[in-house]
Design a protein around this motif. Structure first.
Motif, PDB file in Angstrom:
ATOM      1  N   ASP A  70       8.117  88.426  26.023  1.00 37.23           N
ATOM      2  CA  ASP A  70       7.568  88.104  24.707  1.00 37.23           C
ATOM      3  C   ASP A  70       8.644  87.868  23.659  1.00 37.23           C
ATOM      4  O   ASP A  70       8.388  87.221  22.649  1.00 37.23           O
ATOM      5  CB  ASP A  70       6.612  89.201  24.233  1.00 37.23           C
ATOM      6  N   ARG A  81      -2.064  82.150  24.382  1.00 33.29           N
ATOM      7  CA  ARG A  81      -1.703  82.748  25.666  1.00 33.29           C
ATOM      8  C   ARG A  81      -2.523  82.166  26.818  1.00 33.29           C
ATOM      9  O   ARG A  81      -2.188  82.360  27.970  1.00 33.29           O
ATOM     10  CB  ARG A  81      -1.856  84.260  25.613  1.00 33.29           C
ATOM     11  N   TYR A  86       1.912  78.060  28.332  1.00 29.96           N
ATOM     12  CA  TYR A  86       2.290  79.479  28.314  1.00 29.96           C
ATOM     13  C   TYR A  86       2.148  80.096  29.709  1.00 29.96           C
ATOM     14  O   TYR A  86       3.038  80.800  30.178  1.00 29.96           O
ATOM     15  CB  TYR A  86       1.444  80.251  27.306  1.00 29.96           C
ATOM     16  N   LEU A 121      -0.893  93.804  25.694  1.00 33.06           N
ATOM     17  CA  LEU A 121      -1.610  92.869  24.833  1.00 33.06           C
ATOM     18  C   LEU A 121      -2.307  93.590  23.688  1.00 33.06           C
ATOM     19  O   LEU A 121      -2.312  93.102  22.553  1.00 33.06           O
ATOM     20  CB  LEU A 121      -2.619  92.057  25.648  1.00 33.06           C
ATOM     21  N   GLN A 144      -3.807  86.058  34.366  1.00 28.77           N
ATOM     22  CA  GLN A 144      -2.390  86.129  34.701  1.00 28.77           C
ATOM     23  C   GLN A 144      -2.149  87.041  35.894  1.00 28.77           C
ATOM     24  O   GLN A 144      -1.324  86.745  36.748  1.00 28.77           O
ATOM     25  CB  GLN A 144      -1.578  86.594  33.497  1.00 28.77           C
TER      26      GLN A 144
END
Length: 155
Positions: A70, A81, A86, A121, A144
């Motif tokens: 990050d 995101r 990304y 997050l 992800q």
């Protein structure tokens, strides 16, 4: 960087190398802290000054990796995101951490990555989120996670 920070980084890197070396020889659960610190060349008390146990060490490695990522890639919103650009950056970043990803999978610890990603997050967006924002956030984490751990054999 202060000498104390440098010393801490050397300790963590030594432990990381030792952990992945030992994980090639035996399961994560069968590795003792004594073996880990002996292999890393540090004192047991040094380990416990920084970590509660092996799992907290693994969590720390994951958190550090996410913070470093990050620092380079700084999407400002949850929606950013989700963008292909990304997510591809996440993938390319992971190419540099092949051994760690495979080590997590083989140790049966990949779920720890998802837990830490969720925490990461939530820390980035500390305001009171709406349910829709939380759905986006957890959807991102799950997406992800699936990209990383279902395609890890290809990295």
């Amino acid at each position: 960087m202060s000498s104390r920070q440098e010393e801490q980084q050397i300790i963590i890197e030594s432990l990381k190398v030792a952990l992945f070396k030992l994980m090639k020889e035996k399961s994560f659960n069968s590795i003792t802290v004594s073996e880990l610190v002996k292999t890393a060349g540090i004192a047991r008390s040094t380990f416990y000054r920084h970590f509660n146990d092996k799992l907290s060490f693994v969590r720390s490695l994951i958190q550090t990796e996410m913070d470093q990522f990050d620092a380079v890639y700084q999407p400002q919103t949850i929606e950013e995101r989700f963008e292909d650009k990304y997510i591809k950056e996440v993938w390319h970043s992971l190419l540099g951490n092949k051994a760690q990803i495979k080590g997590l999978v083989e140790a049966g610890l990949s779920h720890i990555y998802l837990e830490e990603f969720n925490h990461h997050l939530l820390k980035l967006f500390p305001y009171s989120m709406t349910i829709d924002e939380k759905i986006h956030l957890y959807g991102l984490a799950g997406a992800q996670y699936n990209i990383i751990f279902n395609l890890y054999e290809h990295i």
